[in-house]
Design an enzyme around this catalytic site. Structure first.
Site, PDB file in Angstrom:
ATOM      1  N   LYS B 181       0.848  -1.194   0.000  1.00  0.00           N
ATOM      2  CA  LYS B 181       0.000   0.000   0.000  1.00  0.00           C
ATOM      3  C   LYS B 181       0.878   1.236   0.000  1.00  0.00           C
ATOM      4  O   LYS B 181       1.511   1.570   0.996  1.00  0.00           O
ATOM      5  CB  LYS B 181      -0.924   0.025   1.215  1.00  0.00           C
ATOM      6  N   GLU B 255      10.285   0.916  10.586  1.00  0.00           N
ATOM      7  CA  GLU B 255      11.249   1.969  10.327  1.00  0.00           C
ATOM      8  C   GLU B 255      10.529   3.259  10.641  1.00  0.00           C
ATOM      9  O   GLU B 255       9.648   3.682   9.894  1.00  0.00           O
ATOM     10  CB  GLU B 255      11.713   1.892   8.867  1.00  0.00           C
ATOM     11  N   CYS B 294      13.527  10.498   6.818  1.00  0.00           N
ATOM     12  CA  CYS B 294      13.510  10.084   8.234  1.00  0.00           C
ATOM     13  C   CYS B 294      14.878  10.249   8.875  1.00  0.00           C
ATOM     14  O   CYS B 294      14.982  10.388  10.084  1.00  0.00           O
ATOM     15  CB  CYS B 294      12.971   8.669   8.394  1.00  0.00           C
ATOM     16  N   GLU B 395      10.547  15.397  15.248  1.00  0.00           N
ATOM     17  CA  GLU B 395      10.824  15.301  13.830  1.00  0.00           C
ATOM     18  C   GLU B 395       9.865  16.227  13.084  1.00  0.00           C
ATOM     19  O   GLU B 395       8.657  16.036  13.083  1.00  0.00           O
ATOM     20  CB  GLU B 395      10.645  13.872  13.348  1.00  0.00           C
TER      21      GLU B 395
END
Lengths: 120, 499
Positions: B181, B255, B294, B395
């Protein structure tokens, strides 16, 4: 006296009400980093396993707002306001199919609020 | 040289069992380009039934695919690599249109790297072997690697084709079938790939479904017909996926996010040479892919005695970033991937300023003219402050870097490790001892030493702490998509003697 740490805008309240109509009881969980992270996510109550590692910051629009305790340590000096923006995320948050994302605006706690939080 | 928006069909289907099919309930969603918010195409708003169909197709195909000789599987992976390479420009344009990134990055980084990941795993399965150990003169232990079966993969929108190419090839190489997906913000390159490789694999080996997280992602992550879920994304969704996996007793790889420190020791300024130039670029790499990485080196730590001189050059280099039409090869930084992403980044810049961070560069949205005025652009931004500020801890996933200074090695490590995350880090020094000792002391899965943002297929990648677990890329990745069959064989004719 309990200190208020999180609030919600009228627009976001309206969206929460709509989602409550569709899904029933809900919770907010503030996510951590990456892609769609650093955003408040809304789930059906009971969908996400919560325990002592999740801090309850308050109730907004009838929905409890939680954050992981490790993250809260870095956030606690700020006051959060949940709002909405048009957009789309790829998380499992329930508002996404409606074309909105919840977003959190932050401001520093006032001296008075900080004093209350520190129990002074 | 400048390109323009590529052509798309009006709408696309899910790719299930080797062909494109409409979503069962006929619902679609509009996918806009973040460059000018114009419509790209309509994609299926899949629901549980679509996911179930894809999972069923994968299950029907897994036996035959798992038994396909490694040589044949490798040949097909190589074929995919060739097809992407032959159409490199087309893939790069679609990627830029869908994600907003500058075409110079998609042409030179995203697509060529994607090609290499397919080739790497094609090579890996030709070269690796199982093991056979003689435990005693009559007992042999054979370890045979078997596929898990059906893998559910949920990938993010920051490197749509590359993240697909991190996840699909090892799973397929290991003999699994996949239901993938893509993120709903960036469904286009996965769809283009399925169009180009529709006949390469037997039906059901690869299935791609589109849709929203709660409607399509959740039914995939919690599907009892899936044997493993691999996820790249953020912590709350990661936690939910692990919860669902626990109901099926399935393994997962995660992750998740990062807040990677990029540490510059004073020796980088010992000479004004090519290496210093490289180090300054290394600091400015926070703006790579608009900071939507990331491992974005989003915290710059500079030794105090070179701080002013070094930052002066970093600020100058940052201000020289060309931010314009992403289809132009001279443009260095494109648009943020979505409107809500832009809003989030701006709200972080605001709280950063409120917390007392000083803006050394940028600090605002970027207004471009013409059609681009509707795009989601943010100026590359440098905030100076300290590590307890929220902008240093969260983040932001945008072109925002936070910079602070440190006194010595101990303080550098203290700041570097004072984070919830442990995905990436950078260390820059000319000191031979620091080159080894500092990376070893940083709690992160990938430490770049005198470089940053390199992602070769044969170097393992993954997080410590709240950045997740499991590794991607490299030969070791194969074992995250397999289980071990141990055959314990006795060549002894004599009984045990117990009964």
């Amino acid at each position: 006296m309990e200190i208020k740490r999180v609030d919600i805008t009228e627009e976001a309240t309206a969206l929460v009400k709509k989602l409550q109509g569709m899904h029933g009881e809900l919770i907010f969980h503030q996510s951590g980093g990456c892609c769609d992270g650093s955003a408040p996510m809304i789930f059906e109550k009971g969908d996400m396993y919560l325990d002592d590692s999740d801090v309850l910051l308050g109730e907004i629009a009838g929905v409890n707002f939680y954050m992981n305790i490790d993250q809260y340590k870095y956030w606690k000096h700020t006051f959060l306001t949940v709002d909405i923006t048009e957009g789309r995320g790829s998380s499992f948050s329930l508002e996404i199919p409606l074309g909105y994302r919840f977003i959190v605006h932050s401001r520093l706690m006032t001296d008075k609020e900080s004093a209350l939080m520190n129990g002074r | 040289m400048s390109y323009s928006k590529p052509k798309f069909k009006e709408k696309y289907g899910n790719f299930i069992n080797g062909k494109f099919v409409d979503p069962v309930d006929g619902e679609y969603f509009d996918n806009p380009s973040p460059i000018d918010n114009s419509l790209i195409a309509k994609y299926p708003r899949s629901k549980k039934e679509d996911v179930d169909n894809a999972v069923a197709a994968a299950n029907a195909a897994k036996e035959a695919w798992g038994n396909t000789p490694a040589a044949n599987r490798a040949a097909l992976l190589n074929k995919v690599a060739d097809i992407i390479e032959e159409n490199l420009e087309e893939f790069a344009l679609v990627e830029t249109c869908d994600n907003g990134k500058a075409i110079r990055e998609s042409i030179n980084a995203d697509v060529p790297l994607a090609v290499d990941h397919w080739r790497y795993f094609a090579a890996v399965i030709r070269a690796e072997e199982g093991s056979a150990t003689e435990l005693d003169e009559n007992t042999l232990s054979l370890n045979i690697k078997e596929p898990l079966g059906v893998i559910g993969q949920i990938i993010p929108w920051n490197f749509p084709l590359l993240m697909l190419s991190w996840k699909l090839p090892p799973a397929l190489a290991a003999g699994n079938c996949v239901v993938l997906k893509p993120a709903e913000q960036t469904p286009s390159s996965a769809t283009l790939l399925m169009e180009k490789i529709a006949d390469v694999f037997p039906p059901g080996v690869i299935n791609v479904i589109h849709g929203f997280g709660p409607e399509a992602g959740k039914p995939l992550a919690s599907n009892p017909g899936v044997d493993k879920v691999a996820f790249t994304g953020e912590t709350t969704t990661g936690q939910l996926i692990m919860q669902y996996a626990s109901k099926n007793l399935n393994p997962v790889t995660m992750e998740l996010g990062g807040k990677s420190p990029n540490i510059f020791f004073n020796s980088v300024m010992d000479e004004d040479d090519a290496f210093l130039d490289k180090a300054i670029e290394g600091a400015v790499l926070f703006a790579f892919n608009q900071g939507e990485v990331c491992t974005c080196p989003s915290r710059i730590l500079v030794q105090e005695d070179i701080y002013n001189k070094f930052m002066e050059r970093v600020v100058a280099r940052t201000k020289a970033i060309v931010q314009d039409n992403p289809y132009d090869l001279n443009t260095m930084m494109g648009a943020q991937a979505s409107n809500d992403q832009q809003e989030k980044i701006l709200s972080y810049i605001k709280i950063g300023k409120e917390e007392g961070a000083k803006v050394l560069a940028g600090g605002e949205a970027c207004s471009l003219s013409g059609d681009l005025a509707n795009g989601n652009f943010i100026q590359p931004t440098i905030l100076e402050g300290h590590n307890k500020m929220r902008v240093f801890q969260e983040e932001i996933f945008g072109p925002v870097v936070c910079v602070t200074k440190f006194k010595d090695e101990a303080e550098a490590l203290e700041i570097a490790n004072d984070t919830l995350y442990g995905l990436g880090a950078g260390v820059w020094t000319r000191d031979a001892h620091q080159l080894y000792q500092i990376p070893r002391a940083i709690k992160a899965g990938r430490v770049w030493v005198n470089c940053y943002h390199a992602y070769p297929a044969h170097a393992p990648f993954g997080g410590y702490k709240k950045s997740g677990f499991g590794r991607e890329n490299h030969l070791m990745m194969m074992n995250y998509y397999r289980q071990n069959k141990n055959m314990l064989i006795s060549y002894d004719k004599n009984k045990l003697g117990f009964f």
